[in-house]
Design an enzyme around this catalytic site. Structure first.
Site, PDB file in Angstrom:
ATOM      1  N   LYS A   1      -4.016   5.835   1.814  1.00 28.63           N
ATOM      2  CA  LYS A   1      -3.060   5.619   0.720  1.00 28.63           C
ATOM      3  C   LYS A   1      -3.411   6.592  -0.401  1.00 28.63           C
ATOM      4  CE  LYS A   1       0.322   3.283  -1.319  1.00 28.63           C
ATOM      5  NZ  LYS A   1       1.724   3.166  -0.896  1.00 28.63           N
TER       6      LYS A   1
ATOM      7  N   ASP B   1      -8.914  -3.005   8.668  1.00 26.13           N
ATOM      8  CA  ASP B   1      -8.891  -4.460   8.809  1.00 26.13           C
ATOM      9  C   ASP B   1      -7.463  -4.952   9.005  1.00 26.13           C
ATOM     10  OD1 ASP B   1      -9.957  -7.162   8.570  1.00 26.13           O
ATOM     11  OD2 ASP B   1      -9.087  -7.199   6.562  1.00 26.13           O
TER      12      ASP B   1
ATOM     13  N   ASP C   1       1.114   2.218   4.423  1.00 26.84           N
ATOM     14  CA  ASP C   1       2.307   1.370   4.381  1.00 26.84           C
ATOM     15  C   ASP C   1       3.347   1.861   5.391  1.00 26.84           C
ATOM     16  OD1 ASP C   1       2.277   3.546   2.556  1.00 26.84           O
ATOM     17  OD2 ASP C   1       3.926   2.728   1.380  1.00 26.84           O
TER      18      ASP C   1
ATOM     19  N   TYR D   1     -15.033  -2.949   0.338  1.00 21.45           N
ATOM     20  CA  TYR D   1     -16.128  -3.778   0.856  1.00 21.45           C
ATOM     21  C   TYR D   1     -17.462  -3.432   0.195  1.00 21.45           C
ATOM     22  CZ  TYR D   1     -13.107  -5.553   4.599  1.00 21.45           C
ATOM     23  OH  TYR D   1     -12.099  -6.179   5.303  1.00 21.45           O
TER      24      TYR D   1
ATOM     25  N   ASP E   1      -5.261  -5.814  12.663  1.00 20.00           N
ATOM     26  CA  ASP E   1      -4.734  -7.170  12.860  1.00 20.00           C
ATOM     27  C   ASP E   1      -3.226  -7.148  13.085  1.00 20.00           C
ATOM     28  OD1 ASP E   1      -7.234  -8.343  12.671  1.00 20.00           O
ATOM     29  OD2 ASP E   1      -6.604  -9.866  11.234  1.00 20.00           O
TER      30      ASP E   1
HETATM   31  C1  LIG Z   1     -14.435 -11.987   8.070  1.00 23.01           C
HETATM   32  C2  LIG Z   1     -14.062 -10.704   7.349  1.00 23.01           C
HETATM   33  C3  LIG Z   1     -15.109 -10.378   6.317  1.00 23.01           C
HETATM   34  C4  LIG Z   1     -13.848  -9.548   8.327  1.00 23.01           C
HETATM   35  C5  LIG Z   1     -13.464  -8.265   7.604  1.00 23.01           C
HETATM   36  O1  LIG Z   1     -12.676  -8.291   6.650  1.00 23.01           O
HETATM   37  O2  LIG Z   1     -13.956  -7.203   8.027  1.00 23.01           O
HETATM   38  C6  LIG Z   1     -12.802  -9.800   9.427  1.00 23.01           C
HETATM   39  O3  LIG Z   1     -11.514  -9.911   8.904  1.00 23.01           O
HETATM   40  C7  LIG Z   1     -12.869  -8.675  10.420  1.00 23.01           C
HETATM   41  O4  LIG Z   1     -11.934  -7.850  10.449  1.00 23.01           O
HETATM   42  O5  LIG Z   1     -13.847  -8.581  11.168  1.00 23.01           O
HETATM   43  C1  LIG Z   2       5.620   5.817  -3.410  1.00 21.28           C
HETATM   44  C2  LIG Z   2       4.548   4.775  -3.578  1.00 21.28           C
HETATM   45  C3  LIG Z   2       3.738   5.038  -4.817  1.00 21.28           C
HETATM   46  C4  LIG Z   2       5.118   3.358  -3.568  1.00 21.28           C
HETATM   47  C5  LIG Z   2       4.022   2.308  -3.713  1.00 21.28           C
HETATM   48  O1  LIG Z   2       2.936   2.423  -3.121  1.00 21.28           O
HETATM   49  O2  LIG Z   2       4.274   1.310  -4.423  1.00 21.28           O
HETATM   50  C6  LIG Z   2       5.954   2.993  -2.334  1.00 21.28           C
HETATM   51  O3  LIG Z   2       5.172   2.937  -1.183  1.00 21.28           O
HETATM   52  C7  LIG Z   2       6.619   1.668  -2.562  1.00 21.28           C
HETATM   53  O4  LIG Z   2       6.204   0.672  -1.930  1.00 21.28           O
HETATM   54  O5  LIG Z   2       7.529   1.599  -3.384  1.00 21.28           O
END
Ligand SMILES: CC(C)[C@H](C(=O)O)[C@@H](O)C(=O)O
Ligand SMILES: CC(C)[C@H](C(=O)O)[C@@H](O)C(=O)O
Lengths: 326, 326
Positions: free
Chosen positions: B167, B223, B199, B120, B227
């Site tokens: 990450k 974010d 992830d 951001y 969600d």
């Molecule tokens: C509208 C967008 C810029 C915002 C963000 O990414 O922070 C929204 O998704 C949030 O989470 O409030």
């Molecule tokens: C281990 C890591 C680097 C890898 C990635 O982030 O791509 C894993 O999470 C995947 O999705 O295969």
């Protein structure tokens, strides 16, 4: 024609599920030459290199690679291996199977994840005692290469189009470029697209996964959103993936090394075997790939199953059942 | 002591749920001075600016701000408004409520999202016909400011610690810095932390949300992952949030403008009213904040409810029921 297949089991349950996948491939009358190589924590402890040069070279020259999993060194192994096969797309199907507990049993979609750039560019700097930066990279060429693949992918399957997930409302220039480049290619191919913000996608896939079919996204978005989809289908144990390049490809289960059960012979081989099915299809053996998928499905529903699925079968027993069902 | 509250309803259902939240605040014997201001698509169409300077100035000087929602211009409105209050943390509770359909009814966690940097940062460049870049920024100072807040947050609530989601296996320098800075502060405060890759978090929260309590993360991770949690509790309709700065703060429902139902007087006011509860607590009215939350809970369980919750009540009817339950 001989197909040389690099086999890189790696660490933990990679050592158990990768041979299972190989034995499934061996049950077809196809001329495979399997060449095994090391990667991961174990070889790093021995030699200092998580990805020995021979292993990189092998993946870079073999027709296809079957990879298992790597432990702490995962990023040092899998990111260079993806590069070795010049993989520009990571194909990640996420679907629930009858007979397997899933939070959203109706989930059935495929992520086509950009596999070379975004925050994975590797350009980071420690600029001061306070400040570090990472250069997130997006190119038209990589975005269009992915989009061309996506267009072929949906056309081959008789689908109308795909969804693009991005965060272009914040990353206006970079994800804006990604979105526009993908849309341009889709347009040229007469393929329909719609778009969704990656945060909104995270909510919507929980509420109704059936609204998505093929999802095209930047690298990190694909990483996180496909793992989210894995949560909806019941975990990583069933998810295969393919890293496709122009001349070769690498196939890997999405799961990790599962250190808690490694060495016990009870790991679920389904994701590795489904990855082998993707390898078969990649090499043009569509019928054989389909056969493997059906066999896995029938065993998941009625056959002997490993502990993670509530069964008591060993890796070998489940693998044998799958081979018997071919 | 008078508390000046900036009220910025914005677009769509923001115009309906924000007055509902104000009417709840008005039912307490607290000396509020409400000052309304414009932002969003409508004022942009009229004046060319989605966030008029007066509105920015008001948010930057008021004791607290209640924001509704903005349409297409959301990023042009909310990102500068967060800056106006110098907000370094976005507090996002995600919990399911009895009586409301949820994919994971046991979900009850809070995200503490870094609110100023990461992707951001706003530094993007079109370097060539092919290449665009974004500079992702992570500083020790912002990471530590967030961590200090997190330590106070868990101590105030009698919790033992928090989870850091990041990450850092890929973004080693930037997310590594984030992770280490947060851990250092936690250590100084005697607060326990554990960490999870973002992830893996996406999978794990689907499988068992109860393993997480307070989750500290960089901006984009917060974010997307919040969600995702919204999807597990049944959608965005119930989620409040607080953007906290050192001297002032801004409160907003996590939902958007809901153009499909805007203007009909049937929008669910719960998220806006729960945001008002966070505002009360921020100003030191802990009892009053709790009272509002209990009233919302009881109406969600048994009272008149809006269409998104399967009821037939209007925004006004549901708001009145909540005020009656105070
Ligand atoms: C509208 C967008 C810029 C915002 C963000 O990414 O922070 C929204 O998704 C949030 O989470 O409030
Ligand atoms: C281990 C890591 C680097 C890898 C990635 O982030 O791509 C894993 O999470 C995947 O999705 O295969």
């Amino acid at each position: 024609m001989t197909h040389q297949i690099a086999v890189i089991p790696g660490d933990g349950i990679g050592q158990e599920v990768t041979p299972a996948a190989v034995s499934v491939l061996e049950s077809f009358d196809i001329d495979f030459e399997f060449v095994e190589a090391d990667a991961g924590d174990a070889v790093e402890a021995e030699t200092g290199a998580a990805l020995p040069e021979e292993t990189y070279e092998l993946a870079a020259t073999a027709d296809a690679t079957l990879f298992g999993a790597a432990g702490e060194s995962a990023a040092d192994v899998i990111l260079p291996l993806r590069e070795a096969v010049d993989s520009f797309v990571n194909v990640r199907p996420a679907r629930a199977y009858p007979g397997v507990d899933a939070l959203r049993p109706e989930t059935d979609l495929v992520f086509l994840r950009e596999n070379t750039e975004g925050v994975y560019s590797g350009h980071e700097s420690r600029l001061s005692d306070d400040l570090s930066t990472l250069t997130r990279v997006v190119t038209d060429s990589a975005s269009k290469r992915l989009a061309t693949f996506a267009c072929d992918y949906v056309s081959d399957r008789g689908l109308e189009g795909f969804t693009v997930a991005h965060k272009a409302n914040v990353m206006r220039e970079t994800d804006g470029r990604f979105r526009d480049a993908v849309a341009e290619v889709a347009d040229e191919h007469g393929v329909e697209t719609d778009e969704v913000l990656m945060d909104a996608f995270a909510t919507h896939i929980c509420l109704d996964p059936t609204q998505f079919d093929v999802v095209v996204c930047p690298n990190l978005a694909g990483d996180v959103l496909s793992d989210l989809a894995a949560g909806l289908v019941g975990g990583l144990g069933l998810l295969p993936s393919a890293n496709i390049g122009p001349d070769r490809a690498l196939f890997e289960p999405v799961h990790g090394t599962a250190p808690d059960i490694a060495g016990e012979g009870i790991a679920n081989p389904a994701a590795a075997i489904l990855s082998a099915a993707m390898l078969l299809e990649y090499l043009g053996y569509d019928e054989e790939g389909k056969t493997v998928r059906s066999a896995v499905e029938s065993v998941l529903e009625t056959g002997p199953r490993t502990g993670d699925l509530g069964g008591e079968a060993s890796t070998d027993e489940m693998t044998t059942a799958i081979i018997d069902a071919l």
